[in-house]
Scaffold this motif. Structure first.
Motif, PDB file in Angstrom:
ATOM      1  N   GLU A 153      -4.654   3.269   6.584  1.00 35.08           N
ATOM      2  CA  GLU A 153      -3.514   3.576   5.721  1.00 35.08           C
ATOM      3  C   GLU A 153      -2.481   4.409   6.499  1.00 35.08           C
ATOM      4  O   GLU A 153      -2.768   4.960   7.562  1.00 35.08           O
ATOM      5  N   PRO A 210       0.829  -1.209   0.000  1.00 36.07           N
ATOM      6  CA  PRO A 210       0.000   0.000   0.000  1.00 36.07           C
ATOM      7  C   PRO A 210       0.863   1.259   0.000  1.00 36.07           C
ATOM      8  O   PRO A 210       1.899   1.324   0.662  1.00 36.07           O
ATOM      9  N   HIS A 257      -9.626   6.414   4.045  1.00 38.45           N
ATOM     10  CA  HIS A 257      -8.221   6.033   4.209  1.00 38.45           C
ATOM     11  C   HIS A 257      -7.893   5.434   5.573  1.00 38.45           C
ATOM     12  O   HIS A 257      -6.711   5.288   5.904  1.00 38.45           O
ATOM     13  N   GLU A 306      -0.502   5.882  11.334  1.00 43.20           N
ATOM     14  CA  GLU A 306      -1.638   5.173  10.750  1.00 43.20           C
ATOM     15  C   GLU A 306      -2.915   5.951  11.040  1.00 43.20           C
ATOM     16  O   GLU A 306      -3.170   6.360  12.166  1.00 43.20           O
TER      17      GLU A 306
END
Length: 250
Positions: free
Chosen positions: A157, A122, A154, A229
């Motif tokens: 991510e 990713p 998101h 994150e």
């Protein structure tokens, strides 16, 4: 005339950071909520809103249920007709398949070798490679719906951006664990663009995942290079939670 006793209200309590009360009140009033009260705390202000509940919800359910029943009846009728015609068509198809099986010699099927695939890692979000991320880092309203939409898309991510510590408070009265408010860009006493990021319930040593030299101390105004994150966006507080992946002092 309709009185308050005849109108049913739904109520919502919002906690806003001190100094952001007017922005928060405007956001909720624009969405149709009425300000009831606000109580100032040491770090946050508790604001109570209300708005009238719609009266026609039960009527919509009745109309929707009747429409659903009519559609369901049509589907059942079509299904019965299809089942009656299916046996003859199925029998003809089976006879054709049997004839073809008698004429075609059988052979052992060949299995294709599986092709190994490498799943791409990713991508890490940065203001340079993601226009949406760059846009929310420049917003003037930390309660903007754009931030909630970004977090929903998101979540999980990893993002990299320059930031700073805007506030640091003990977590639940603990001596060595903190809730750290993180802003975008360099620290400023006059402006704080972008989301209100927060490291929640962390210490300032191992949990921060320091890269390079570990600073002796950090506090309000410390500029950081952040890799984190993306977590949950809390609508009630307008905080965007993040988890440290790598941190260094700029």
């Amino acid at each position: 005339m309709t009185t308050d006793a005849e109108v049913q209200y739904e109520q919502r309590t919002i906690r806003a950071m001190r100094g952001m009360e007017s922005t928060t009140i405007k956001k909720w009033q624009d969405d149709g909520w009425e300000l009831v009260s606000q109580t100032n705390g040491k770090l946050r202000t508790e604001i109570v809103f209300r708005r009238a509940k719609p009266k026609s919800r039960r009527l919509l359910w009745i109309i929707g249920g009747a429409a659903f029943a009519l559609i369901l009846g049509s589907i059942v009728t079509v299904g019965v007709i299809s089942e009656r015609s299916a046996p003859d068509e199925g029998m003809a198809a089976n006879q054709t398949a049997e004839a073809e099986a008698e004429e075609t010699p059988t052979s052992e099927p060949t299995q294709a070798e599986p092709t190994p695939t490498n799943a791409p890692e990713p991508a890490v979000l940065t203001p340079e490679n993601d226009a949406e991320f760059a846009a929310i880092l420049a917003l003037g309203d930390y309660c903007s719906p754009e931030i909630a939409a970004f977090a929903s898309t998101h979540r999980g991510e990893t993002a990299v951006f320059p930031g700073h510590i805007g506030a640091i408070n003990p977590h639940g009265g603990a001596a060595t664990r903190y809730d750290i408010l993180v802003g975008a860009g360099d620290f400023s006493e006059t402006s704080a663009p972008g989301p209100a990021f927060q490291y929640r319930d962390v210490n300032t040593t191992n949990d921060m995942r320091w890269a390079g030299d570990v600073p002796d101390s950090v506090g309000v105004g410390t500029n950081l290079a952040i890799m984190a994150e993306i977590g949950l966006y809390e609508e009630s507080s307008c905080l965007l939670l993040i988890e440290p992946v790598r941190t260094s002092v700029r």
